[in-house]
Design a protein around this motif. Structure first.
Motif: not given
Length: 171
Positions: A15-27, A77-80
């Motif tokens: 995904v290009a973006n996740v809603p704040e405050p973040g979540g899991n991203v598959t790379y 997991a990413v957060s921001g």
């Protein structure tokens, strides 16, 4: 003459973006052997997520023939906050049969989208009815933050009594 090995790493985020405050991203990480001979993967890592396991056909120990490619996915997991971005880099290392090393890396960026705040206001009265001509009623107002992050109450207005902001120490 010994020809040094070369590999190419390509990394992408699901995904290009996740809603704040973040979540899991598959790379997805892809490694290609650009050499004229076989190479063996000796290391797969990510600067934010550490050592990567890979998968059955693309892991440490995998032998890639010339011009062959392997790929694997992993979840991080990413957060921001809204407007921020998370950048992380995958690095692969491989060696040829003379133990010459080839290294390459690639990054992927994920942004964070703003999530609007949500509050719930509940007002109750005690008593709920009075004899004529009326009298005193205690009203209780509860404001609940249902957002993914902290909110600041900036106004509290009653349609009959006007501004009631600050009439309670905690609201």
């Amino acid at each position: 003459v010994d020809v040094l090995p070369q590999i190419t790493v390509l990394k992408s985020a699901g995904v290009a973006n996740v809603p704040e405050p973040g979540g899991n991203v598959t790379y997805t990480a892809q490694v290609t052997n650009n050499s004229v001979e076989n190479v063996t993967l000796t290391s797969l890592s990510d600067d934010r997520f550490g050592v990567l396991a890979g998968d059955a056909d693309c892991q440490v120990g995998t032998v890639l023939a010339p011009n062959a490619t392997c790929s694997f996915t992993f979840v991080g997991a990413v957060s921001g906050d809204a407007g921020d971005s998370h950048v992380n880099v995958v690095t692969a290392v491989a060696v040829d049969n003379e133990q010459n090393e080839a290294t390459d890396d690639d990054d992927a960026t994920v942004g964070f989208t703003d999530v609007l705040p949500v509050i719930n206001v509940v007002k109750t009265a005690n008593p709920t009815s009075l004899d004529e001509p009326g009298g005193l009623v205690d009203f209780e107002v509860t404001v609940t933050n249902q957002s993914v992050e902290a909110v600041w109450l900036t106004s509290l207005v009653d349609d009959q009594f006007g501004d009631v902001f600050g009439l309670s120490a905690d609201c």
